[in-house]
Design a protein around this motif. Structure first.
Motif, short mmCIF file in Angstrom:
data_model
loop_
_atom_site.label_atom_id
_atom_site.label_comp_id
_atom_site.label_asym_id
_atom_site.label_seq_id
_atom_site.Cartn_x
_atom_site.Cartn_y
_atom_site.Cartn_z
N THR A 6 0.84 -1.19 0.00
CA THR A 6 0.00 0.00 0.00
C THR A 6 0.88 1.24 0.00
N TYR A 7 0.35 2.31 -0.53
CA TYR A 7 1.09 3.56 -0.65
C TYR A 7 0.31 4.69 0.00
N THR A 8 1.06 5.61 0.60
CA THR A 8 0.44 6.82 1.14
C THR A 8 0.30 7.82 0.00
N ILE A 9 -0.93 8.16 -0.31
CA ILE A 9 -1.20 9.03 -1.46
C ILE A 9 -1.66 10.40 -0.96
N PRO A 10 -0.96 11.46 -1.35
CA PRO A 10 -1.33 12.80 -0.88
C PRO A 10 -2.62 13.29 -1.53
N LYS A 11 -3.18 14.32 -0.96
CA LYS A 11 -4.41 14.91 -1.52
C LYS A 11 -4.11 15.92 -2.61
N THR A 12 -2.91 16.52 -2.56
CA THR A 12 -2.52 17.50 -3.58
C THR A 12 -1.12 17.19 -4.08
N GLN A 13 -0.75 17.82 -5.20
CA GLN A 13 0.51 17.51 -5.87
C GLN A 13 0.96 18.72 -6.69
N LYS A 14 2.19 18.60 -7.23
CA LYS A 14 2.69 19.59 -8.18
C LYS A 14 2.29 19.19 -9.58
N ALA A 15 1.86 20.15 -10.38
CA ALA A 15 1.44 19.88 -11.76
C ALA A 15 1.66 21.11 -12.61
N ALA A 16 1.91 20.88 -13.91
CA ALA A 16 2.05 21.96 -14.89
C ALA A 16 0.73 22.06 -15.65
N VAL A 17 0.03 23.16 -15.48
CA VAL A 17 -1.33 23.30 -16.01
C VAL A 17 -1.38 24.37 -17.10
N VAL A 18 -1.99 24.01 -18.23
CA VAL A 18 -2.29 24.99 -19.29
C VAL A 18 -3.71 25.48 -19.05
N GLU A 19 -3.85 26.75 -18.72
CA GLU A 19 -5.18 27.27 -18.36
C GLU A 19 -5.88 27.92 -19.53
N LYS A 20 -5.11 28.40 -20.53
CA LYS A 20 -5.72 28.97 -21.72
C LYS A 20 -4.78 28.78 -22.90
N ALA A 21 -5.35 28.75 -24.09
CA ALA A 21 -4.55 28.51 -25.30
C ALA A 21 -3.51 29.61 -25.48
N LYS A 28 1.54 24.50 -10.50
CA LYS A 28 0.73 24.54 -9.29
C LYS A 28 1.22 23.49 -8.30
N ASN A 29 1.18 23.84 -7.02
CA ASN A 29 1.57 22.90 -5.97
C ASN A 29 0.38 22.35 -5.21
N ASP A 30 -0.83 22.76 -5.62
CA ASP A 30 -2.03 22.33 -4.90
C ASP A 30 -3.04 21.65 -5.83
N GLN A 31 -2.53 21.01 -6.91
CA GLN A 31 -3.41 20.31 -7.84
C GLN A 31 -3.96 19.06 -7.15
N PRO A 32 -5.28 18.85 -7.17
CA PRO A 32 -5.86 17.68 -6.48
C PRO A 32 -5.37 16.36 -7.06
N VAL A 33 -5.23 15.37 -6.20
CA VAL A 33 -4.90 14.00 -6.60
C VAL A 33 -6.16 13.15 -6.40
N LYS A 34 -6.52 12.38 -7.40
CA LYS A 34 -7.69 11.51 -7.29
C LYS A 34 -7.40 10.40 -6.29
N SER A 35 -8.28 10.22 -5.33
CA SER A 35 -8.06 9.20 -4.31
C SER A 35 -8.37 7.82 -4.87
N THR A 137 0.81 13.62 -18.13
CA THR A 137 1.87 13.19 -17.23
C THR A 137 2.75 14.31 -16.68
N PHE A 138 2.37 15.57 -16.92
CA PHE A 138 3.11 16.67 -16.30
C PHE A 138 2.54 16.94 -14.91
N GLN A 139 2.50 15.89 -14.11
CA GLN A 139 2.03 15.95 -12.74
C GLN A 139 2.63 14.77 -11.98
N GLU A 140 2.60 14.83 -10.68
CA GLU A 140 3.26 13.79 -9.89
C GLU A 140 2.43 12.51 -9.81
N TYR A 141 1.12 12.63 -9.90
CA TYR A 141 0.23 11.47 -9.89
C TYR A 141 -0.75 11.59 -11.05
N ALA A 142 -0.81 10.57 -11.89
CA ALA A 142 -1.69 10.61 -13.06
C ALA A 142 -2.64 9.42 -13.05
#
Length: 362
Positions: A6-21, A28-35, A137-142
């Motif tokens: 089993t792994y300890t999975i955080p609620k948030t993570q670092k991610a590179a987000v494109v918000e507009k074209a 971002k350091n507070d991107q949600p991680v799917k539980s 995959t530009f995030q810590e958990y995908a």
């Protein structure tokens, strides 16, 4: 590793987000991680170690393709990491918790339609695309899909495997379906680039004689070192077509794999291919048109085939060849925060080889 791990999975993570074209990225350091409890049957959560950066990711961020990615979006489709959770009620999963896997451009497909049954899973009307129609995959958990992640063999480092998942698979499939046999001549425009340097190696594995087309002494040396039989410098050559015909004894090449966005690459190929030759169209420019002489395409019985990434089997074959040491990616590693600069370098054509984002780097 045991499937009971089993792994300890955080609620948030670092991610590179494109918000507009337009290509702008926000780290971002507070991107949600799917539980694990939120995962659907067939989904898996992958703790990523690294991800390759591809020109396709830049196109998605810029929004300059005829097909547009829904925004906001997390790009990336060359990720390698560990499966840390699998959705409840997932039956007959080919992977287990603790497995190291790769996430590709083709994230998922129905597996039941005509395209999937015929091995063209990438053309499935229900296909999900990593970093384009689903977060990549530009995030810590995908979140990915158990039927489509690619097992990574032991002994193949994660950063070395990353670019095989897109660049490698793409050129491998194109060469595989190029209707060539051992000893045939194949032309690779852009041979010193990210896709091209892998194409040289996969072509050599299949026993093909490679004519590398690129420019500059550095790329000449690289191409010849990787196994190209000949190098044609498109800037200094008086005639690329005449030079290729001369190299091939006046007959022309058996095939060409064109990964560039330039219409000229297709026009020239029709001229330097021998009768019965095959032109593999691989590059995905936004607006360029496929231009070639219809007369000589018909007269010479030239085949023009589109080759779009690869299916699950192509990916396994491409990865296995790399795991045996027959294909090696030339890459540099950078932290996720460097992605903005990587994109700028891609825009200016200054990125040599491949870039892999290493998530252990800050």
């Amino acid at each position: 590793m045991s499937s009971t791990t089993t792994y300890t999975i955080p609620k948030t993570q670092k991610a590179a987000v494109v918000e507009k074209a337009g290509g702008s990225i926000t780290i971002k350091n507070d991107q949600p991680v799917k539980s694990p409890e939120e995962l659907e049957p067939g989904e898996c959560l992958v703790k990523l170690e690294c991800s390759g950066a591809c020109h396709t990711d830049l196109h998605a961020a810029l929004g300059d393709w005829p097909l547009k990615a829904p925004l906001p979006l997390i790009g990336g489709h060359e990720g390698v990491g560990i499966v840390v959770a699998i959705g409840n009620n997932t039956s007959r999963s080919p992977v287990k918790i603790g497995d190291r896997v790769g996430i590709k451009w083709l994230a998922d497909s129905c597996l039941n339609c005509e395209q999937c049954r015929k091995g063209r899973e990438q053309n499935c009307s229900e296909a999900k695309l990593s970093g384009f129609t689903v977060d990549g995959t530009f995030q810590e958990y995908a979140v990915s899909y158990v039927n489509h992640v690619t097992p990574i063999p032991e002994g193949l480092p994660s950063d070395a495997a990353a670019s095989i998942l897109c660049a490698g698979v793409t050129v491998y499939r194109a060469i595989k379906y190029s209707e060539t046999e051992s000893g045939d001549w194949i032309v690779l425009p852009g041979a010193g680039g990210g896709l091209g340097h892998l194409a040289i190696q996969y072509a050599r594995v299949r026993g093909l004689r490679v004519i590398a087309v690129d420019t500059g002494d550095e790329k000449r040396d690289l191409c010849l070192k990787l196994g190209a039989s000949n190098f044609v410098d498109f800037k200094s050559s008086k005639s690329i077509v005449d030079e290729i015909k001369s190299i091939t004894g006046g007959n022309g090449a058996h095939s060409a794999v064109v990964t560039s966005a330039s219409p000229e690459g297709y026009q020239q190929a029709i001229d330097y291919l021998r009768p019965g030759g095959t032109l593999m169209a691989v590059g995905l420019p936004g607006e360029a048109k496929l231009e070639a002489s219809i007369f000589f395409t018909v007269f010479k019985s030239i085949k023009v085939l589109g080759s779009y990434v690869g299916n699950r089997q192509d990916a396994r074959e491409a990865i296995d060849i790399a795991a045996r040491g027959d294909v090696k990616v030339h890459f540099v590693t950078k932290p996720m925060g460097a992605l903005k600069d990587v994109y700028e370098g891609m825009k200016e054509g200054k990125v040599a080889g491949r870039v892999v984002l290493d998530y252990s780097k800050q």
